[in-house]
Design an enzyme around this catalytic site. Structure first.
Site, mmCIF file in Angstrom:
data_model
loop_
_atom_site.group_PDB
_atom_site.id
_atom_site.type_symbol
_atom_site.label_atom_id
_atom_site.label_comp_id
_atom_site.label_asym_id
_atom_site.label_seq_id
_atom_site.Cartn_x
_atom_site.Cartn_y
_atom_site.Cartn_z
ATOM 1 N N ASP A 12 0.853 -1.189 0.000
ATOM 2 C CA ASP A 12 0.000 0.000 0.000
ATOM 3 C C ASP A 12 0.889 1.240 0.000
ATOM 4 O O ASP A 12 2.064 1.173 0.347
ATOM 5 C CB ASP A 12 -0.897 -0.008 1.256
ATOM 6 C CG ASP A 12 -1.799 1.209 1.295
ATOM 7 O OD1 ASP A 12 -2.430 1.519 0.269
ATOM 8 O OD2 ASP A 12 -1.873 1.881 2.343
ATOM 9 N N SER A 13 0.278 2.363 -0.335
ATOM 10 C CA SER A 13 1.013 3.623 -0.290
ATOM 11 C C SER A 13 1.405 3.985 1.148
ATOM 12 O O SER A 13 2.321 4.770 1.353
ATOM 13 C CB SER A 13 0.152 4.728 -0.888
ATOM 14 O OG SER A 13 -1.079 4.803 -0.197
ATOM 15 N N CYS A 76 -3.689 -1.028 -2.151
ATOM 16 C CA CYS A 76 -3.998 0.372 -2.436
ATOM 17 C C CYS A 76 -4.886 0.475 -3.681
ATOM 18 O O CYS A 76 -4.546 -0.062 -4.736
ATOM 19 C CB CYS A 76 -2.677 1.105 -2.669
ATOM 20 S SG CYS A 76 -2.857 2.815 -3.127
ATOM 21 N N GLU A 155 -6.691 9.330 9.092
ATOM 22 C CA GLU A 155 -5.331 9.323 9.652
ATOM 23 C C GLU A 155 -5.253 10.141 10.936
ATOM 24 O O GLU A 155 -4.386 9.940 11.770
ATOM 25 C CB GLU A 155 -4.332 9.801 8.602
ATOM 26 C CG GLU A 155 -4.288 8.792 7.466
ATOM 27 C CD GLU A 155 -3.065 8.855 6.586
ATOM 28 O OE1 GLU A 155 -2.207 9.715 6.802
ATOM 29 O OE2 GLU A 155 -2.986 8.009 5.676
ATOM 30 N N CYS A 187 -11.239 3.020 -1.517
ATOM 31 C CA CYS A 187 -9.993 3.541 -0.946
ATOM 32 C C CYS A 187 -9.741 2.796 0.358
ATOM 33 O O CYS A 187 -10.686 2.513 1.114
ATOM 34 C CB CYS A 187 -10.131 5.035 -0.689
ATOM 35 S SG CYS A 187 -8.721 5.763 0.152
ATOM 36 N N HIS A 189 -8.729 3.580 3.196
ATOM 37 C CA HIS A 189 -9.074 4.200 4.482
ATOM 38 C C HIS A 189 -10.572 4.163 4.818
ATOM 39 O O HIS A 189 -10.943 4.242 5.981
ATOM 40 C CB HIS A 189 -8.658 5.669 4.480
ATOM 41 C CG HIS A 189 -7.183 5.897 4.492
ATOM 42 N ND1 HIS A 189 -6.346 5.413 3.509
ATOM 43 C CD2 HIS A 189 -6.396 6.558 5.372
ATOM 44 C CE1 HIS A 189 -5.098 5.785 3.778
ATOM 45 N NE2 HIS A 189 -5.097 6.467 4.907
#
Ligand code: DGL
Length: 268
Positions: A12-13, A76, A155, A187, A189
């Site tokens: 993932d990023s 990702c 985040e 996504c 998140h």
């Protein structure tokens, strides 16, 4: 080492792919997992497809050569929507992105054929979700919009407060207006905002790609007779911001072990 005991690579990023890591760990507790978070170069969500392809190829090569991974999961969404094809052209092992499992789940769930997709700007701009949905079922209507503010909210650990609620409400309004009955959380998140989206979404069904991809991975391992391992874990990060441990604790309820720093020069 028996090839079935080799690890599964998940990349993932940054930290968001831990939602996919969690789903895979839950469904496949025995597997050895290696997670790669490109924290030095996150976010990918605003970057060009060309640059993300370069990063993805570097990371895949690293995981294949260093950890000898038996399968690779591109956790990702931005990397999946830009780089899955080029990864498959360059490497010969099962490579799984998050787009198709999410698409298949959405098509299974929808009743009225009106499907929404949210993701980063680059994910939405590539049209990967839109194309995959329309190729698989003619006649459906797809509504896809970027929702970039959701990443920093997660985040920051703002999963349920009033700011998160307002942002989610604003972003979901066009989908409610369009009458979508199913929304793909495109996504890494977004699954952390599922609760608040459930409340603000007025009955829209939410597709969490992390669960769909874990299920698909399990099927592939069974099909290719590749299941095995001792439940080991390793984490390679290109930088060490605190939010990795924070999100790991939130999601897994424990501390990450075997965390190693990878210098960007090692990837070139
Ligand atoms: N992991 C990215 C995704 O799923 C979100 C974070 C980023 O922009 O890098 O698209």
């Amino acid at each position: 080492m028996k090839s079935s005991n080799l690890p599964i690579g998940i990349f993932d990023s940054g930290v968001g792919g831990l939602t996919v890591f969690k789903a895979i760990r839950k469904l496949l507790p025995q597997e050895n997992l290696v997670y790669f978070g490109d924290l030095a170069r996150v976010p990918y969500g605003m970057k060009s497809p060309r640059l993300i392809q370069t990063y993805s190829l570097q990371i895949a090569k690293y995981l294949i050569e260093k950890s000898k991974v038996k399968a690779l999961v591109v956790a990702c969404n931005t990397a999946s929507s830009t780089s899955l094809e080029i990864l498959k052209e360059n490497f010969n092992l099962p490579i799984l992105g998050v787009i198709l499992p999410g698409v298949e789940e959405a098509l299974r769930l929808t009743r009225n054929g009106r499907i929404g997709v949210i993701g980063t700007r680059t994910t939405i701009k590539t049209g990967a979700y839109q194309k995959a949905l329309l190729e698989r079922r003619k006649g459906i209507e797809v509504f896809a919009y970027p929702t970039p503010l959701l990443v920093p909210l997660v985040e920051e650990g703002w999963f349920e407060n009033r700011i998160a609620r307002l942002v989610v409400r604003e972003y979901l309004a066009p989908f409610i207006q369009a009458g979508v009955d199913t929304l793909i959380l495109g996504c890494t998140h977004y699954p952390l905002l599922k609760k608040i989206m459930g409340k603000e979404g007025k009955g829209i069904m939410l597709v969490d790609s992390s669960q769909a991809v874990a299920q698909k991975l399990k099927e592939i391992l069974e099909e290719k007779d590749l299941k095995g391992g001792e439940g080991k874990e390793e984490f390679y990060l290109t930088d060490t911001p605190q939010n990795f441990s924070f999100l790991f604790r939130v999601l897994l309820g424990r501390e990450p072990e075997n965390v190693k720093l990878v210098k960007l020069e090692e990837l070139l």
